[in-house]
Design a protein around this motif. Structure first.
Motif, PDB file in Angstrom:
ATOM      1  N   LYS A   2      -7.114   8.990  -5.190  1.00 30.98           N
ATOM      2  CA  LYS A   2      -7.665  10.201  -4.601  1.00 30.98           C
ATOM      3  C   LYS A   2      -8.343   9.872  -3.284  1.00 30.98           C
ATOM      4  N   LEU A   3      -7.975  10.609  -2.247  1.00 25.07           N
ATOM      5  CA  LEU A   3      -8.568  10.409  -0.936  1.00 25.07           C
ATOM      6  C   LEU A   3      -9.447  11.604  -0.603  1.00 25.07           C
ATOM      7  N   ARG A   4     -10.654  11.360  -0.143  1.00 25.48           N
ATOM      8  CA  ARG A   4     -11.586  12.439   0.148  1.00 25.48           C
ATOM      9  C   ARG A   4     -11.478  12.902   1.596  1.00 25.48           C
ATOM     10  N   GLU A   5     -11.679  14.174   1.762  1.00 26.60           N
ATOM     11  CA  GLU A   5     -11.746  14.738   3.105  1.00 26.60           C
ATOM     12  C   GLU A   5     -13.192  14.741   3.565  1.00 26.60           C
ATOM     13  N   LEU A  71       7.906  14.415  13.025  1.00 30.05           N
ATOM     14  CA  LEU A  71       7.081  15.608  13.159  1.00 30.05           C
ATOM     15  C   LEU A  71       5.871  15.550  12.227  1.00 30.05           C
ATOM     16  N   ILE A  72       6.086  15.161  10.978  1.00 29.37           N
ATOM     17  CA  ILE A  72       4.985  15.089  10.013  1.00 29.37           C
ATOM     18  C   ILE A  72       3.964  14.049  10.441  1.00 29.37           C
ATOM     19  N   ASP A  73       4.425  12.907  10.936  1.00 31.75           N
ATOM     20  CA  ASP A  73       3.510  11.873  11.415  1.00 31.75           C
ATOM     21  C   ASP A  73       2.632  12.423  12.536  1.00 31.75           C
ATOM     22  N   LYS A  74       3.243  13.164  13.453  1.00 33.11           N
ATOM     23  CA  LYS A  74       2.497  13.725  14.581  1.00 33.11           C
ATOM     24  C   LYS A  74       1.520  14.806  14.107  1.00 33.11           C
ATOM     25  N   CYS A  75       1.977  15.705  13.248  1.00 33.17           N
ATOM     26  CA  CYS A  75       1.110  16.770  12.729  1.00 33.17           C
ATOM     27  C   CYS A  75      -0.085  16.194  11.974  1.00 33.17           C
ATOM     28  N   CYS A  76       0.177  15.195  11.136  1.00 30.44           N
ATOM     29  CA  CYS A  76      -0.895  14.594  10.344  1.00 30.44           C
ATOM     30  C   CYS A  76      -1.909  13.881  11.231  1.00 30.44           C
ATOM     31  N   ARG A  77      -1.439  13.223  12.274  1.00 26.54           N
ATOM     32  CA  ARG A  77      -2.364  12.502  13.165  1.00 26.54           C
ATOM     33  C   ARG A  77      -3.241  13.476  13.951  1.00 26.54           C
ATOM     34  N   VAL A  78      -2.670  14.605  14.358  1.00 24.00           N
ATOM     35  CA  VAL A  78      -3.482  15.622  15.030  1.00 24.00           C
ATOM     36  C   VAL A  78      -4.483  16.220  14.045  1.00 24.00           C
ATOM     37  N   ALA A 106       5.189  18.611   1.091  1.00 19.04           N
ATOM     38  CA  ALA A 106       3.936  18.131   0.501  1.00 19.04           C
ATOM     39  C   ALA A 106       4.042  16.670   0.090  1.00 19.04           C
ATOM     40  N   LYS A 107       5.192  16.265  -0.458  1.00 18.69           N
ATOM     41  CA  LYS A 107       5.388  14.870  -0.857  1.00 18.69           C
ATOM     42  C   LYS A 107       5.369  13.950   0.359  1.00 18.69           C
ATOM     43  N   ARG A 108       5.974  14.403   1.445  1.00 15.73           N
ATOM     44  CA  ARG A 108       5.997  13.583   2.663  1.00 15.73           C
ATOM     45  C   ARG A 108       4.607  13.472   3.286  1.00 15.73           C
ATOM     46  N   ILE A 109       3.843  14.547   3.215  1.00 19.48           N
ATOM     47  CA  ILE A 109       2.465  14.505   3.712  1.00 19.48           C
ATOM     48  C   ILE A 109       1.633  13.553   2.855  1.00 19.48           C
ATOM     49  N   ARG A 110       1.833  13.612   1.537  1.00 19.10           N
ATOM     50  CA  ARG A 110       1.095  12.718   0.642  1.00 19.10           C
ATOM     51  C   ARG A 110       1.438  11.257   0.917  1.00 19.10           C
ATOM     52  N   ALA A 111       2.716  10.990   1.167  1.00 18.16           N
ATOM     53  CA  ALA A 111       3.128   9.619   1.504  1.00 18.16           C
ATOM     54  C   ALA A 111       2.418   9.154   2.774  1.00 18.16           C
ATOM     55  N   TRP A 112       2.312  10.054   3.760  1.00 17.67           N
ATOM     56  CA  TRP A 112       1.609   9.711   5.006  1.00 17.67           C
ATOM     57  C   TRP A 112       0.147   9.393   4.717  1.00 17.67           C
ATOM     58  N   GLU A 113      -0.505  10.200   3.863  1.00 22.78           N
ATOM     59  CA  GLU A 113      -1.909   9.961   3.535  1.00 22.78           C
ATOM     60  C   GLU A 113      -2.110   8.601   2.885  1.00 22.78           C
ATOM     61  N   LEU A 114      -1.225   8.240   1.952  1.00 19.71           N
ATOM     62  CA  LEU A 114      -1.343   6.955   1.280  1.00 19.71           C
ATOM     63  C   LEU A 114      -1.061   5.797   2.245  1.00 19.71           C
ATOM     64  N   GLU A 115      -0.074   5.984   3.103  1.00 24.95           N
ATOM     65  CA  GLU A 115       0.286   4.936   4.072  1.00 24.95           C
ATOM     66  C   GLU A 115      -0.846   4.701   5.067  1.00 24.95           C
ATOM     67  N   ASN A 116      -1.537   5.772   5.463  1.00 23.41           N
ATOM     68  CA  ASN A 116      -2.579   5.675   6.492  1.00 23.41           C
ATOM     69  C   ASN A 116      -3.997   5.659   5.924  1.00 23.41           C
ATOM     70  N   ILE A 263       4.613   7.550  -4.107  1.00 25.42           N
ATOM     71  CA  ILE A 263       3.425   8.400  -4.181  1.00 25.42           C
ATOM     72  C   ILE A 263       2.988   8.599  -5.633  1.00 25.42           C
ATOM     73  N   ASP A 264       1.784   9.135  -5.790  1.00 30.72           N
ATOM     74  CA  ASP A 264       1.214   9.311  -7.126  1.00 30.72           C
ATOM     75  C   ASP A 264       1.661  10.641  -7.744  1.00 30.72           C
ATOM     76  N   ALA A 265       2.984  10.816  -7.823  1.00 36.64           N
ATOM     77  CA  ALA A 265       3.602  11.968  -8.484  1.00 36.64           C
ATOM     78  C   ALA A 265       4.858  11.473  -9.174  1.00 36.64           C
ATOM     79  N   THR A 266       5.249  12.143 -10.262  1.00 36.65           N
ATOM     80  CA  THR A 266       6.408  11.687 -11.030  1.00 36.65           C
ATOM     81  C   THR A 266       7.488  12.755 -11.091  1.00 36.65           C
ATOM     82  N   ASP A 267       8.707  12.304 -11.363  1.00 38.61           N
ATOM     83  CA  ASP A 267       9.823  13.231 -11.542  1.00 38.61           C
ATOM     84  C   ASP A 267       9.907  13.646 -13.017  1.00 38.61           C
ATOM     85  N   GLU A 268      10.991  14.325 -13.385  1.00 32.54           N
ATOM     86  CA  GLU A 268      11.131  14.831 -14.752  1.00 32.54           C
ATOM     87  C   GLU A 268      11.167  13.725 -15.804  1.00 32.54           C
TER      88      GLU A 268
END
Length: 377
Positions: A2-5, A71-78, A106-116, A263-268
């Motif tokens: 869990k990452l805090r804002e 695009l996601i990398d740029k949006c997340c950094r801004v 959302a999964k791609r954004i979460r991956a960015w959060e964990l990576e950064n 990421i910290d999510a699972t499939d079926e």
């Protein structure tokens, strides 16, 4: 994990000073300046050297060129206020209109959060459906929502992204100059009323690196960014270059590498989900001057490339490979391995972002990429 804002409860209340809509004739006012008034204006950046603040631009590339991950990398950094390649960003709220489906975003954004090792929190807002800027009702609904969100969070809006332009154009024909101009003018209306940058994500023509649609698209934009995957590499690499920058240099290029992130999510079946994420990037400044060693000992490929550039400049920036070979033969006679040399020079120029190519029937046409002057009208 869990990452805090991080939040600042003691932040001073922001006066947004929103611009009014300027649709009615009775509201229209002439804006003017005299002579060189304003020549000392400094261009404000959202992402230094890449995305101007309060502007309208376009990101385009072929399918599977990794443009969405860029695009996601740029949006997340801004949204997070992180530097981009060591250069500052202007932090603010980002609206990402994911018109082609927001389930995977959302999964791609979460991956960015964990990576950064940080979080974007409420600063990155995903709209998982189309919004039509040309619809007065939908455009105003988006503007009203942006204003309400900024007031609620006591923050500025930085960026609005329409992914993709074709999905959000409400049936407008991309090759119709009038319809394209109307769409982009309404995007600029959004940018003006909430004082942010608006970016559309767009595709290329079939079997081409050129953007799809009317040439009016380029004329109505402040900047254009081309994304091209490095197909020759086994790794997930892509190159980002400036096709147009209205008031600054286009001599920058960014090289991005992507890797798979769990990421910290699972499939079926209970397996952890994996997705790609930009894990490294570097900026390259394309100097217009060669070094002394390059001047003394250029390779044959570099010589051929330079000669083709000169041919393009005196032929309105466009020639087919067949025409180039015919010009060479008419000037110097038959040349050994001419086809191979022209092909290698073409690849050298394309890799440097100096030309684009398009297959038209049996012919391959190459076009010179025009770099805007640092100060444009």
């Amino acid at each position: 994990m869990k990452l805090r804002e991080k939040t600042d409860k003691n932040a001073k209340k922001i006066d947004h000073n929103w611009s009014d809509a300027n649709d009615g004739i009775e509201q229209f006012r002439i804006k003017k300046s005299y002579g060189s008034d304003g020549y000392m204006h400094v261009l404000p950046w959202l992402v230094k050297h890449m995305v101007p603040a309060s502007s309208v631009g376009l990101i385009y590339g072929r399918s599977q060129s990794f443009k969405t991950f860029f695009l996601i990398d740029k949006c997340c950094r801004v949204a997070a206020g992180l530097d981009y390649c060591g250069k500052p960003t202007k932090q603010g709220i980002v609206y990402l209109v994911a018109a082609e489906g927001g389930s995977g975003i959302a999964k791609r954004i979460r991956a960015w959060e964990l990576e950064n090792k940080t979080t974007v929190g409420n600063n990155l807002i995903v709209v998982p459906h189309t919004v039509f800027p040309t619809s007065d009702h939908q455009r105003q609904a988006l503007i009203d929502d942006i204003k309400a969100e900024c007031e609620r969070q006591n923050k500025y809006i930085a960026l609005v992204v329409f992914d993709t332009m074709s999905q959000c154009a409400n049936g407008a024909r991309e090759n119709d100059a009038g319809e394209v101009s109307k769409y982009l003018n309404q995007c600029r209306s959004i940018a003006t009323q909430v004082n942010c940058t608006v970016i559309n994500v767009h595709h290329t023509k079939k079997d081409s690196d050129d953007f799809r649609g009317s040439s009016t698209i380029e004329g109505n934009l402040d900047f254009m960014i081309a994304v091209k995957r490095n197909a020759s590499s086994k790794e997930n690499l892509t190159t980002v270059r400036l096709h147009k920058m209205k008031e600054a240099s286009t001599r920058y290029r960014w090289e991005l590498a992507l890797s798979e992130v769990e990421i910290d999510a699972t499939d079926e079946e209970g397996n952890f989900v994996k997705t790609l994420c930009v894990h490294s990037n570097k900026v390259v400044h394309l100097s217009g001057e060669s070094t002394d060693s390059q001047k003394k000992n250029p390779s044959q490929c570099e010589k051929d490339a330079e000669w083709i550039l000169e041919l393009l400049k005196v032929n309105n920036g466009e020639l087919s490979l067949k025409q180039i070979q015919e010009i060479v033969i008419s000037k110097v006679g038959k040349v050994k391995s001419l086809g191979m040399r022209v092909s290698r020079a073409k690849k050298h120029l394309a890799d440097g972002g100096l030309i684009t190519s398009e297959k038209t029937g049996a012919e391959v046409v190459i076009r010179l990429v025009t770099h805007e002057s640092p100060i444009a009208a």
